[in-house]
Design a protein around this motif. Structure first.
Motif, PDB file in Angstrom:
ATOM      1  N   VAL A 193     -32.608-140.227 -42.589  1.00  0.00           N
ATOM      2  CA  VAL A 193     -33.476-141.080 -43.402  1.00  0.00           C
ATOM      3  C   VAL A 193     -34.479-141.811 -42.521  1.00  0.00           C
ATOM      4  N   CYS A 194     -34.011-142.346 -41.383  1.00  0.00           N
ATOM      5  CA  CYS A 194     -34.923-143.044 -40.461  1.00  0.00           C
ATOM      6  C   CYS A 194     -35.971-142.101 -39.889  1.00  0.00           C
ATOM      7  N   ASP A 195     -35.559-140.886 -39.528  1.00  0.00           N
ATOM      8  CA  ASP A 195     -36.516-139.918 -38.983  1.00  0.00           C
ATOM      9  C   ASP A 195     -37.560-139.514 -40.014  1.00  0.00           C
ATOM     10  N   LYS A 196     -37.114-139.293 -41.243  1.00  0.00           N
ATOM     11  CA  LYS A 196     -38.018-138.777 -42.268  1.00  0.00           C
ATOM     12  C   LYS A 196     -38.829-139.869 -42.956  1.00  0.00           C
ATOM     13  N   ARG A 197     -38.195-140.996 -43.274  1.00  0.00           N
ATOM     14  CA  ARG A 197     -38.843-142.033 -44.076  1.00  0.00           C
ATOM     15  C   ARG A 197     -39.072-143.345 -43.341  1.00  0.00           C
ATOM     16  N   GLY A 198     -38.522-143.444 -42.141  1.00  0.00           N
ATOM     17  CA  GLY A 198     -38.731-144.655 -41.370  1.00  0.00           C
ATOM     18  C   GLY A 198     -37.507-145.559 -41.364  1.00  0.00           C
ATOM     19  N   ALA A 199     -37.453-146.451 -40.357  1.00  0.00           N
ATOM     20  CA  ALA A 199     -36.313-147.339 -40.200  1.00  0.00           C
ATOM     21  C   ALA A 199     -36.174-148.306 -41.365  1.00  0.00           C
ATOM     22  N   LYS A 200     -37.287-148.675 -41.981  1.00  0.00           N
ATOM     23  CA  LYS A 200     -37.221-149.624 -43.093  1.00  0.00           C
ATOM     24  C   LYS A 200     -36.454-149.032 -44.267  1.00  0.00           C
ATOM     25  N   ALA A 201     -36.650-147.748 -44.529  1.00  0.00           N
ATOM     26  CA  ALA A 201     -35.893-147.086 -45.594  1.00  0.00           C
ATOM     27  C   ALA A 201     -34.413-147.053 -45.244  1.00  0.00           C
ATOM     28  N   GLY A 202     -34.102-146.851 -43.961  1.00  0.00           N
ATOM     29  CA  GLY A 202     -32.705-146.872 -43.545  1.00  0.00           C
ATOM     30  C   GLY A 202     -32.076-148.241 -43.739  1.00  0.00           C
ATOM     31  N   PHE A 203     -32.830-149.301 -43.415  1.00  0.00           N
ATOM     32  CA  PHE A 203     -32.308-150.655 -43.575  1.00  0.00           C
ATOM     33  C   PHE A 203     -32.032-150.996 -45.047  1.00  0.00           C
ATOM     34  N   PHE A 204     -32.775-150.386 -45.981  1.00  0.00           N
ATOM     35  CA  PHE A 204     -32.510-150.620 -47.403  1.00  0.00           C
ATOM     36  C   PHE A 204     -31.080-150.219 -47.745  1.00  0.00           C
ATOM     37  N   LEU A 234     -37.068-158.786 -43.992  1.00  0.00           N
ATOM     38  CA  LEU A 234     -37.377-157.440 -43.516  1.00  0.00           C
ATOM     39  C   LEU A 234     -38.111-156.637 -44.581  1.00  0.00           C
ATOM     40  N   ASP A 235     -37.677-156.765 -45.816  1.00  0.00           N
ATOM     41  CA  ASP A 235     -38.291-155.993 -46.895  1.00  0.00           C
ATOM     42  C   ASP A 235     -39.717-156.448 -47.202  1.00  0.00           C
ATOM     43  N   LYS A 236     -39.967-157.746 -47.165  1.00  0.00           N
ATOM     44  CA  LYS A 236     -41.258-158.271 -47.600  1.00  0.00           C
ATOM     45  C   LYS A 236     -42.312-158.310 -46.493  1.00  0.00           C
ATOM     46  N   PHE A 237     -41.912-158.473 -45.239  1.00  0.00           N
ATOM     47  CA  PHE A 237     -42.885-158.775 -44.199  1.00  0.00           C
ATOM     48  C   PHE A 237     -42.948-157.764 -43.052  1.00  0.00           C
ATOM     49  N   VAL A 238     -42.012-156.816 -42.992  1.00  0.00           N
ATOM     50  CA  VAL A 238     -42.024-155.824 -41.909  1.00  0.00           C
ATOM     51  C   VAL A 238     -42.570-154.504 -42.453  1.00  0.00           C
ATOM     52  N   PRO A 239     -43.682-153.991 -41.887  1.00  0.00           N
ATOM     53  CA  PRO A 239     -44.273-152.750 -42.411  1.00  0.00           C
ATOM     54  C   PRO A 239     -43.476-151.522 -41.993  1.00  0.00           C
ATOM     55  N   ASN A 240     -43.656-150.453 -42.727  1.00  0.00           N
ATOM     56  CA  ASN A 240     -43.065-149.168 -42.371  1.00  0.00           C
ATOM     57  C   ASN A 240     -44.082-148.400 -41.521  1.00  0.00           C
ATOM     58  N   LYS A 241     -43.833-148.320 -40.216  1.00  0.00           N
ATOM     59  CA  LYS A 241     -44.762-147.656 -39.303  1.00  0.00           C
ATOM     60  C   LYS A 241     -44.246-146.293 -38.862  1.00  0.00           C
ATOM     61  N   SER A 242     -43.475-145.679 -39.727  1.00  0.00           N
ATOM     62  CA  SER A 242     -42.916-144.374 -39.403  1.00  0.00           C
ATOM     63  C   SER A 242     -44.006-143.336 -39.158  1.00  0.00           C
ATOM     64  N   ASP A 243     -45.046-143.339 -39.978  1.00  0.00           N
ATOM     65  CA  ASP A 243     -46.114-142.346 -39.824  1.00  0.00           C
ATOM     66  C   ASP A 243     -46.839-142.507 -38.494  1.00  0.00           C
ATOM     67  N   GLU A 244     -47.136-143.745 -38.119  1.00  0.00           N
ATOM     68  CA  GLU A 244     -47.806-143.983 -36.843  1.00  0.00           C
ATOM     69  C   GLU A 244     -46.929-143.526 -35.678  1.00  0.00           C
ATOM     70  N   PHE A 245     -45.628-143.788 -35.790  1.00  0.00           N
ATOM     71  CA  PHE A 245     -44.707-143.383 -34.741  1.00  0.00           C
ATOM     72  C   PHE A 245     -44.676-141.860 -34.609  1.00  0.00           C
ATOM     73  N   LYS A 246     -44.648-141.160 -35.741  1.00  0.00           N
ATOM     74  CA  LYS A 246     -44.630-139.696 -35.697  1.00  0.00           C
ATOM     75  C   LYS A 246     -45.895-139.147 -35.047  1.00  0.00           C
ATOM     76  N   ARG A 247     -47.040-139.765 -35.365  1.00  0.00           N
ATOM     77  CA  ARG A 247     -48.284-139.302 -34.752  1.00  0.00           C
ATOM     78  C   ARG A 247     -48.282-139.555 -33.249  1.00  0.00           C
ATOM     79  N   ARG A 248     -47.706-140.695 -32.828  1.00  0.00           N
ATOM     80  CA  ARG A 248     -47.650-141.000 -31.395  1.00  0.00           C
ATOM     81  C   ARG A 248     -46.755-140.000 -30.668  1.00  0.00           C
ATOM     82  N   ARG A 249     -45.620-139.666 -31.273  1.00  0.00           N
ATOM     83  CA  ARG A 249     -44.730-138.688 -30.641  1.00  0.00           C
ATOM     84  C   ARG A 249     -45.337-137.291 -30.686  1.00  0.00           C
ATOM     85  N   ALA A 250     -46.096-137.001 -31.737  1.00  0.00           N
ATOM     86  CA  ALA A 250     -46.733-135.693 -31.849  1.00  0.00           C
ATOM     87  C   ALA A 250     -47.744-135.480 -30.732  1.00  0.00           C
TER      88      ALA A 250
END
Length: 546
Positions: free
Chosen positions: A375-386, A506-522
């Protein structure tokens, strides 16, 4: 002033950006067809250290430490609540000390690039102090040994976590981290099974002087029980499982990028020699001297201050995550330490009833933790924390209301939720930091800051817990009421309210930066990929676009 070479569009500044100097000392070209493959030897050593960690966390922190100190306190004339308060004070003081130095250690890991050496050193100190903890009898030496053991254990984790990007290929951090955590909990299963065997032939540990034997109605004596033999087993297992990580070498992906870049240049060895010539006067050799250590500490503090300023100005998401993690880690760390005591003395279970609950929790953890990693890899850590928040809600709700509004058997559901609730915090925490860090050069500092938040908060939870026990004891001091279960139930209510605040932030103020992270690793994998890796890149880009 740095001399500019005429290599077409290639200048010394290009090399400075990638810092290729250390990576070129062997003057060997990189085989890019193999660089993206997982090095199984390094990964196995990293996983075995996770197993060693759970030997310590499950054996010492969960099963042994609290009861051990409460028993030693009462042997030295203190009451149950006074012993608990002393334990929580030591735990809080050690947490503050850990928190103050954790960011410095994180910066040192980035400045020196010697993360494995720090893991080795702090692990050895932890082993020695843990042995002294079980060897000594006097209360204060026992408390000091425990504090040193716990501090060095946690300090080693800063460098261990920061090793992750150098152990696994880019883009697979969360998945392989979750697998490591899952396998790591085998250590907890081994310790639990060994405790089960010891419980068949020895007395079970007990620190509650008011606990009654269900069969006879007599008071159960205060005793360490099988804890002594169990502590010895933990130390032996921790030692053996830690040794492999002492001998591995991390991959520095910035250096690999530089090597790949030079592979594509003609006369790359000549460029290396000329670049070495103009930068030789700026090279720093890390010497194991007190003066050099102080210099590095000062440099680390400067880097840490710059990181704080950058977060305040440019990375509000990380700032709010530190606040949220401050709260979440506080409760998670405390529950990891006192969960066995809650079952024994708060809910009133004996060890024969506790072992099936631990097995249920462990089985659930083995199944669900890798799913959280996906879930963290695909949707980001924020989705995992939910989902972690959902598991905590289930766990605490049942533990509070079992035998009041819910049947006692529902404690098994709480146990099943507790495993992934606890492990999920660490899986998502690692991935969240990797997503929020602006570049890989600051991974150690960001992990240090996160650990600082978690460990500083760990000073609050124990004080809160100890204060509740003392207050309840004072309220019932003139009665014969067994106040311990009441105090534990009240503590769980407070823990639930505090956790809710943390997950809300965490839910209201922390953004989901999963996409940016994937682009950086790519971008890293793009430099390394051969045709056989294109499928991975296409998958990463497809996930980022969704």
């Amino acid at each position: 002033m740095t001399k500019e070479f005429d290599f077409g569009s290639t200048t010394a500044s290009h090399f400075e950006m990638h810092d290729p100097l250390l990576s070129l000392v062997n003057k060997e070209k990189i085989d890019t067809s193999n660089i993206y493959k997982l090095n199984r030897g390094r990964y196995v050593a990293w996983v075995l250290y996770d197993v060693a960690n759970t030997f310590y966390a499950s054996g010492i922190l969960s099963f042994i430490a609290v009861t051990w100190i409460l028993v030693r306190g009462q042997e030295n004339g203190l009451s149950y609540s006074e012993s608990t308060a002393l334990y929580t004070l030591i735990l809080s003081g050690a947490s503050v000390f850990m928190a103050v130095l954790l960011p410095i250690l994180g910066s040192l890991s980035d400045v020196t690039q010697q993360r494995k050496n720090y893991v080795t050193f702090f692990t050895i100190v932890c082993l020695i102090s843990t042995y002294l903890f079980i060897l000594l009898d006097s209360l204060w030496p026992v408390l000091i040994a425990f504090a040193v053991s716990m501090i060095t254990y946690q300090w080693a984790q800063v460098f261990y976590d920061a090793m992750l990007p150098g152990i696994v290929p880019p883009g697979k951090e969360a998945r392989l981290s979750s697998i490591a955590i899952t396998i790591g909990y085998i250590g907890g299963a081994i310790i639990t099974y060994y405790a089960f065997i010891l419980n068949q032939s020895q007395d079970q540990p007990n620190a509650n002087p008011n606990k009654l034997d269900e069969a006879t109605g007599n008071l159960v004596p205060v005793t360490l029980g099988y804890s002594v033999d169990m502590a010895i087993a933990v130390i032996i297992g921790f030692t053996l499982l830690s040794i492999p990580i002492f001998f591995i070498k991390e991959t520095n992906w910035d250096e690999v990028n530089a090597m790949v870049f030079l592979n594509d240049l003609d006369e790359w060895e000549r460029i290396y020699h000329e670049f070495q010539a103009v930068t030789s006067e700026d090279r720093h050799v890390i010497e194991s001297t007190i003066r050099e250590t102080l210099r590095l500490a000062k440099e680390s503090m400067v880097e840490l201050w710059h990181t704080f300023k950058d977060i305040k100005k440019n990375n509000q998401g990380m700032f709010f995550y530190i606040v949220a993690y401050f709260i979440i880690a506080d409760m998670a760390n405390l529950m990891a330490v006192i969960n066995i005591v809650i079952l024994r003395e708060g809910i009133g279970l004996n060890d024969d009833q506790i072992f099936p609950l631990i097995a249920t929790s462990g089985l659930s953890l083995l199944i669900i933790t890798p799913i959280l990693g996906v879930v963290c890899d695909k949707r980001g850590a924020k989705a995992g924390f939910f989902w972690v928040a959902v598991f905590w809600f289930i766990t605490l709700s049942i533990m509070i209301f079992e035998d009041i509004l819910l049947p006692k058997s529902t404690i098994y559901i709480a146990a099943a939720a507790f495993g992934p609730a606890l492990s999920g915090v660490w899986v998502c925490q690692r991935q969240m930091v990797l997503e929020l860090v602006p570049n890989d050069d600051e991974i150690g500092r960001y992990f240090g800051l996160t650990k600082f938040s978690g460990k500083l908060s760990s000073a609050i939870g124990p004080l809160l817990f100890g204060g509740i026990l003392l207050s309840v004891e004072e309220f019932y001091k003139d009665t014969s009421t067994n106040y311990v279960p009441i105090a534990y139930k009240l503590s769980l209510v407070v823990f639930g309210l505090v956790l809710g605040i943390g997950f809300y932030i965490l839910d209201k103020f922390v953004p989901n930066k999963s996409d940016e992270f994937k682009r950086r690793r790519a971008r890293i994998t793009q430099a390394l990929a051969d045709p056989s890796e294109q499928a991975f890149l296409e998958t990463s880009q497809s996930d980022s676009d969704q």
